[in-house]
Scaffold this active site. Structure first.
Site, PDB file in Angstrom:
ATOM      1  N   GLU A 175       0.833  -1.209   0.000  1.00 57.48           N
ATOM      2  CA  GLU A 175       0.000   0.000   0.000  1.00 57.48           C
ATOM      3  C   GLU A 175       0.869   1.261   0.000  1.00 57.48           C
ATOM      4  O   GLU A 175       1.822   1.360   0.768  1.00 57.48           O
ATOM      5  CB  GLU A 175      -0.900  -0.011   1.237  1.00 57.48           C
ATOM      6  N   LYS A 198      -9.320   3.043  -2.103  1.00 59.45           N
ATOM      7  CA  LYS A 198      -9.599   2.403  -0.814  1.00 59.45           C
ATOM      8  C   LYS A 198     -10.960   2.859  -0.290  1.00 59.45           C
ATOM      9  O   LYS A 198     -11.225   4.057  -0.183  1.00 59.45           O
ATOM     10  CB  LYS A 198      -8.491   2.770   0.179  1.00 59.45           C
ATOM     11  N   CYS A 244      -5.610  -2.928   1.827  1.00 58.56           N
ATOM     12  CA  CYS A 244      -5.418  -3.009   3.279  1.00 58.56           C
ATOM     13  C   CYS A 244      -6.725  -3.242   4.040  1.00 58.56           C
ATOM     14  O   CYS A 244      -7.299  -4.322   3.992  1.00 58.56           O
ATOM     15  CB  CYS A 244      -4.678  -1.755   3.763  1.00 58.56           C
TER      16      CYS A 244
END
Length: 274
Positions: free
Chosen positions: A48, A119, A153
């Site tokens: 990430e 994200k 993540c």
């Protein structure tokens, strides 16, 4: 052999980015991409925010204005390998005011951008102070006969996201991450559960080592649809994990474990109960 019959060899790269040094990180990425390609890998997954570093505060706005993810396209083309690269994406032309996404781009081996994932589950103030959340539950792309989902993540820690990718036909879910202490149980246990309960491979590429007030736990993993770690990295140090994504394993997993076919999804809609 058609693309549909072709097992896909992937590499998940555990590495420590240098905060706010895009050039140095790109040099490291090209070295890792070359190593991965020489090992036979067709897709490399980075951690990430690797291209700029993750815990970089206000530097993220300055660096996002330089469009750092665009520079990964040249590496993919030169080396001849697809790359899932993590970094900030400026969502507009005004670098002072437009929002920024914590992004992962799927770039193919010619340098073409096939998909972008933003994200959706922002983690704490570190994410919320810098980024806007995406609105796609999972980004899924076709590459060399495989369906590949992309999450970032914290996204993968929610069962709904991996289930969305699996329902969209994903064989593999690629997850750039910057998992930190004290959450190593995610790497050690949760990732292979996500793989098992959805009949997909999950590749989880982590940062490692200290980063300001954070300490990343390493322990990158590739989990099979049968719920096993087929490759895993230690807590410390760089590592390049490789595995073959074979669709038949997903079929075997879903035959043993028919969650996707049998879940009574209508019972779980938000509007199913008052």
């Amino acid at each position: 052999m058609t693309d549909e019959d072709h097992p896909l060899r992937i590499a998940a790269w555990q590495a420590a980015s240098i905060p706010a040094d895009v050039t140095a990180n790109l040099v490291a990425l090209e070295r890792a991409a070359t190593e991965a390609a020489e090992s036979g890998a067709e897709l490399l997954i980075t951690p990430e925010m690797f291209i700029t570093g993750y815990n970089i505060g206000d530097d993220v706005r300055r660096l996002s204005a330089q469009h750092p993810l665009e520079r990964v396209r040249g590496i993919a083309e030169r080396v001849g390998i697809a790359i899932v690269a993590g970094g900030p994406e400026l969502l507009g032309d005004d670098s002072d005011r437009d929002p920024i996404a914590n992004a992962a781009w799927f770039i193919d081996d010619t340098g073409a951008v096939l998909a972008k994932h933003h994200k959706i589950q922002l983690f704490g103030d570190l994410d919320r102070d810098l980024f806007v959340a995406g609105d796609e539950p999972a980004t899924v792309v076709d590459y060399r006969g495989h369906r590949i989902g992309v999450l970032i993540c914290f996204d993968v820690e929610f069962p709904e996201t991996v289930r969305a990718a699996a329902r969209a036909g994903a064989d593999l879910v690629a997850v750039p991450t910057a998992q930190m202490e004290p959450f190593s149980f995610v790497n050690e246990h949760l990732i292979r559960v996500r793989a098992w309960e959805n009949g997909v491979h999950v590749a989880y590429a982590n940062q490692h080592g200290p980063d300001g007030d954070l300490h990343y736990v390493g322990r990158s993993v590739i989990a099979s649809p049968l719920g096993a770690h087929v490759a895993q990295a230690p807590a410390r140090g760089e590592a390049l994990l490789t595995a073959v994504i074979d669709r038949s394993l997903g079929e075997q997993s879903r035959a043993q474990n028919p969650y996707l076919a049998e879940v009574r999804s209508g019972l779980f809609r938000d509007d199913a109960h008052p």
